[in-house]
Scaffold this motif. Structure first.
Motif, PDB file in Angstrom:
ATOM      1  N   PRO A 178       0.393   3.429  -4.575  1.00 51.28           N
ATOM      2  CA  PRO A 178       0.255   5.328  -4.132  1.00 51.28           C
ATOM      3  C   PRO A 178       0.855   5.466  -2.982  1.00 51.28           C
ATOM      4  CG  PRO A 178      -1.748   4.287  -4.114  1.00 51.28           C
ATOM      5  CD  PRO A 178      -0.628   2.717  -4.224  1.00 51.28           C
ATOM      6  N   PRO A 179       1.789   6.083  -2.757  1.00 56.41           N
ATOM      7  CA  PRO A 179       1.815   6.485  -1.394  1.00 56.41           C
ATOM      8  C   PRO A 179       1.844   7.456  -0.814  1.00 56.41           C
ATOM      9  CG  PRO A 179       3.868   7.117  -2.724  1.00 56.41           C
ATOM     10  CD  PRO A 179       2.586   6.408  -3.162  1.00 56.41           C
ATOM     11  N   GLU A 180       0.231   7.406  -0.437  1.00 54.06           N
ATOM     12  CA  GLU A 180      -0.810   8.414   0.061  1.00 54.06           C
ATOM     13  C   GLU A 180      -0.054   7.892   1.418  1.00 54.06           C
ATOM     14  OE1 GLU A 180      -4.645   7.278  -0.556  1.00 54.06           O
ATOM     15  OE2 GLU A 180      -4.193   8.208  -2.678  1.00 54.06           O
ATOM     16  N   VAL A 181      -0.030   7.367   2.076  1.00 52.04           N
ATOM     17  CA  VAL A 181       0.007   7.220   3.513  1.00 52.04           C
ATOM     18  C   VAL A 181       1.698   6.277   3.506  1.00 52.04           C
ATOM     19  CG1 VAL A 181       0.142   6.216   5.478  1.00 52.04           C
ATOM     20  CG2 VAL A 181      -2.135   7.118   4.373  1.00 52.04           C
ATOM     21  N   ASP A 199       0.992  -1.111  -0.131  1.00 52.70           N
ATOM     22  CA  ASP A 199      -0.150  -0.083   0.177  1.00 52.70           C
ATOM     23  C   ASP A 199       0.745   0.966  -0.259  1.00 52.70           C
ATOM     24  OD1 ASP A 199      -2.604  -1.967  -0.172  1.00 52.70           O
ATOM     25  OD2 ASP A 199      -2.528  -1.516   2.149  1.00 52.70           O
TER      26      ASP A 199
END
Length: 158
Positions: A57-60, A53
């Motif tokens: 998409p390195p959102e978190v 994860d």
């Protein structure tokens, strides 16, 4: 005996494993240590999914996700104690003669016995993502946990 021996033995003869522990002197620290080992293994099982994860998409970022997962697992401790208490009360309602300690031991040993499948499920989600394969492994883990828990709870309440 070692925890790994208990895990393997629980898959074949869950009632023997729980009976061996019930025949020992009652020890709440031992029961709690089984729960802690389970929670550590579940935390490790989440690493591949969290890493995936964080990479796609390195959102978190990974570290906050790991921290949140660890805190969520710690928050599950009182819930698991409550589930064990409710299972003892349900068993008592249908004629069980065990105690709360036996119900906790049955739940924690059953969770621990399903932990290898939870590790496999974590790897499946980490490598393949959410899909039919991850769902299948999760369902098998749930079925194994349920069968072992019911068998151990019956033994603990007789």
């Amino acid at each position: 005996m070692s925890v790994t021996t208990d895990i393997v033995g629980s898959w074949r003869h869950p009632r023997r494993v729980i009976r061996r522990h019930l025949d020992r002197q009652k020890s709440e620290p031992f029961a709690f240590s089984l729960l802690v080992v389970f929670l550590v293994l579940v935390f490790i099982a989440q690493w591949p999914r969290l890493s995936r994860d964080a990479a796609l998409p390195p959102e978190v970022p990974l570290l906050p996700a790991l921290l949140a997962t660890g805190l969520a697992l710690l928050a599950a401790i009182p819930v698991l104690y409550g589930v064990a208490a409710v299972s003892h009360l349900a068993a008592r309602a249908v004629g069980g003669t065990g105690d709360y300690h036996g119900a906790r031991l049955a739940l924690f040993l059953a969770l621990l016995s399903a932990s290898p499948l939870m590790l496999l499920q974590g790897l499946t989600v980490g490598f393949l993502g959410q899909g039919a394969q991850a769902l299948a492994v999760g369902v098998v883990a749930l079925i194994v946990f349920g069968a072992v828990w019911i068998s151990m709870l019956i033994e603990a309440e007789t």
